[in-house]
Design an enzyme around this catalytic site. Structure first.
Site, short mmCIF file in Angstrom:
data_model
loop_
_atom_site.label_atom_id
_atom_site.label_comp_id
_atom_site.label_asym_id
_atom_site.label_seq_id
_atom_site.Cartn_x
_atom_site.Cartn_y
_atom_site.Cartn_z
N TYR A 1 149.66 63.85 33.71
CA TYR A 1 148.28 64.31 33.89
C TYR A 1 148.20 65.30 35.05
CZ TYR A 1 143.36 64.36 35.20
OH TYR A 1 142.09 64.77 35.52
N GLY B 1 140.40 65.62 33.39
CA GLY B 1 139.27 64.81 32.96
C GLY B 1 139.28 64.61 31.46
N HIS C 1 135.78 74.47 40.37
CA HIS C 1 135.13 73.35 41.04
C HIS C 1 134.60 73.70 42.45
CE1 HIS C 1 136.73 71.13 37.71
NE2 HIS C 1 136.19 70.01 38.15
N ASN D 1 141.96 65.78 44.49
CA ASN D 1 141.83 64.47 43.87
C ASN D 1 142.01 63.36 44.90
OD1 ASN D 1 143.26 62.95 40.89
ND2 ASN D 1 141.15 63.29 41.44
N ARG E 1 115.00 39.77 74.24
CA ARG E 1 115.73 38.50 74.31
C ARG E 1 116.82 38.39 73.25
NH1 ARG E 1 113.22 33.32 72.16
NH2 ARG E 1 111.30 34.51 72.37
#
Length: 523
Positions: free
Chosen positions: A50, A57, A80, A192, A292
């Site tokens: 891949y 994708g 991208h 990635n 407090r």
């Protein structure tokens, strides 16, 4: 020079980002990366890998011809680089780059060593790619933000350099930097992963830690202003609850107040047997919760920051890529290490506790400004003529408004998954959004704290406690009084508040090193 070898420590980020330390990668790192690259190149010759010889994708079903494999990487980067919104501040971009450099240096990504060399130059020369806040969904990594990093590494896009936005190609030529050459899968390997959300997150933690100490400082100073009883900070009380954060906050406040002549011992007052015989005590037997219960309120903040710090360092030292190249086992594994849920969840938790911290600051501020509550200060700590002058009245609106914005921003991003990428990314982390929103929440909290701090300075001017104040309070007041002018007549407060905010972001509340508790605080 900071030498990076195997594991990147949190302190390394601080030194590089805030002390401008230069970095140098070890020869072992380069050898490890080179071995990963050579193995992947050989391993992928007769296999389908891949992102090496497939599309990306939902397009991964398409085989890419050998002659097109390098062009595939360039296409991925350019397509991208589509972020929008505000550019990330250079400090956060530098953190992002250091996080990505460390991940690639693990030798699990199959990149060429030249990628590391160029990234190292960018970090050391303070050349920061223009990367936009909007775009990443934090599932197949921070694809959009990291694409803008990759775009610069190939010599395209824009950078911030010496305070100006310029074309990367021009700066590279000026600084004699060679753009990377795509060898195998450099595009996907750069994009990635979770390095954008992690890099932003690490800066968030650094500022959150400093903010927490300022909140502890303000809380301790207010205890002096109201001459509070000190048993709510006692080791005995806080050790009876087993949370480390609570114990640490109480310890730090005790250390702050150890030489104060203002806080009171209950044994000398309400336990002395000398009290009026009437049925009403004018002085409060116990302080309001915002005074407090500080260890119980800020304790979870402390613990959350510590946990977030640990998770982020685990992430930055992890291989958050896909696929993972394993030279030792001579294999390539496909999976989803790029998914950002760990970081996204931690960012949501961090912004929740910082919002609670800002709520505490707003309540303490209200206590100081409301004369009917504190019974010791003029309304709005107004040192001028009541009715004619307004003191801190206007600034309170800013603090309340900003706190309300934090409350709204604290809704979770971690559970706001929206499927995309043709439903390939059918459940996503939104980690980069979570980290960016957390950055806003932290910055907002500094604004609320700045209003509180100016009010404290004015209150101490009114009370003339200087000879009785703790050393810790007095030391910071000497600095802050130079930043905050004494005013009786009303003045525009925005410039003063901004200066105080910047001072708090850039300086530690306890410069002598009160950052860690001893054994007393961790029983």
């Amino acid at each position: 020079m900071l030498h990076l070898k195997n594991t990147l420590e949190f302190e390394s980020f601080f030194q590089v980002l805030f002390r401008n330390r230069k970095i140098e990668l070890s020869s072992h790192t380069y050898e490890r990366v080179r071995a990963s690259f050579e193995f992947l190149k050989a391993f992928s010759r007769d296999k389908v890998i891949y992102g090496v010889n497939t599309g990306f994708g939902p397009m991964a079903q398409y085989k890419i011809k050998d002659k097109d494999c390098k062009q595939l990487q360039y296409n991925l980067i350019r397509s991208h680089a589509s972020g929008m919104g505000k550019p990330m501040e250079p400090l956060y971009v530098k953190s992002l780059m250091l996080a990505r450099l460390n991940t690639l240096g693990l030798g699990k990504s199959g990149v060429h060593p030249g990628v590391l060399e160029t990234m190292q130059q960018l970090i050391n020369k303070d050349i920061n790619p223009v990367i936009f806040e909007h775009g990443g969904v934090g599932a197949s990594g921070d694809l959009i933000q990291l694409a803008h990093l990759a775009l610069v590494l190939i010599g395209e896009g824009e950078v911030f350099y010496k305070g100006k936005k310029r074309p990367a190609a021009a700066v590279f030529a000026e600084e004699n930097i060679s753009p990377i050459k795509i060898e195998l899968r450099e595009g996907l390997a750069l994009m990635n992963g979770t390095s954008a959300m992690t890099g932003i997150g690490i800066v968030n933690v650094i500022y959150a830690e400093r903010l927490l100490d300022w909140s502890i400082f303000c809380s301790a100073a207010i205890n002096e202003i109201v001459e509070a009883y000190d048993d709510h900070l006692s080791e005995e009380l806080n050790a009876s609850k087993l949370h480390i954060g609570q114990q640490q906050v109480a310890y730090k406040m005790r250390k702050h107040l150890k030489d104060s002549k203002l806080t009171r011992d209950r044994n000398e007052h309400l336990y002395s047997g000398k009290y009026p015989e009437n049925d009403y005590f004018k002085e409060k037997v116990q302080e309001y919760y915002s005074l407090r219960c500080v260890p119980q309120i800020l304790g979870p903040v402390y613990d959350t920051i510590e946990n977030t710090r640990n998770i982020l360092i685990e992430e930055v030292n992890s291989a958050n890529d896909n696929p993972i190249v394993d030279v030792e086992r001579q294999h390539v594994y496909h999976g989803g290490n790029f998914h950002g849920d760990y970081v996204s969840l931690e960012m949501d938790k961090l912004k929740l506790v910082i919002t609670k911290l800002s709520m505490l600051a707003e309540r303490q501020l209200n206590y100081l400004l409301n004369s009917r509550l504190n019974d010791i200060l003029p309304p709005f700590v107004n040192l001028g003529k009541l009715g004619l002058n307004f003191g801190m009245q206007g600034a309170q609106f800013t603090a309340v408004s900003t706190t309300a914005e934090n409350q709204m921003l604290s809704n979770s991003m971690y559970v706001h998954s929206i499927p995309n990428n043709n439903d390939n990314q059918d459940i996503v982390s939104m980690g980069t959004n979570a980290a960016t929103i957390t950055k806003t929440v932290i910055d907002n909290a500094y604004e609320v704290m700045a209003v509180e701090m100016v009010t404290i300075v004015q209150a101490l001017r009114y009370l003339h406690f200087n000879g009785k104040l703790s050393t810790a309070t007095r030391r910071q007041m000497e600095v802050l009084r130079d930043i905050v002018p004494a005013f009786k007549e009303d003045i525009p407060l925005s410039p003063v508040l901004q200066k105080v905010k910047e001072f708090m972001k850039e300086n530690d509340a306890y410069p002598a090193g009160l950052t860690e508790g001893g054994n007393e605080g961790t029983k």
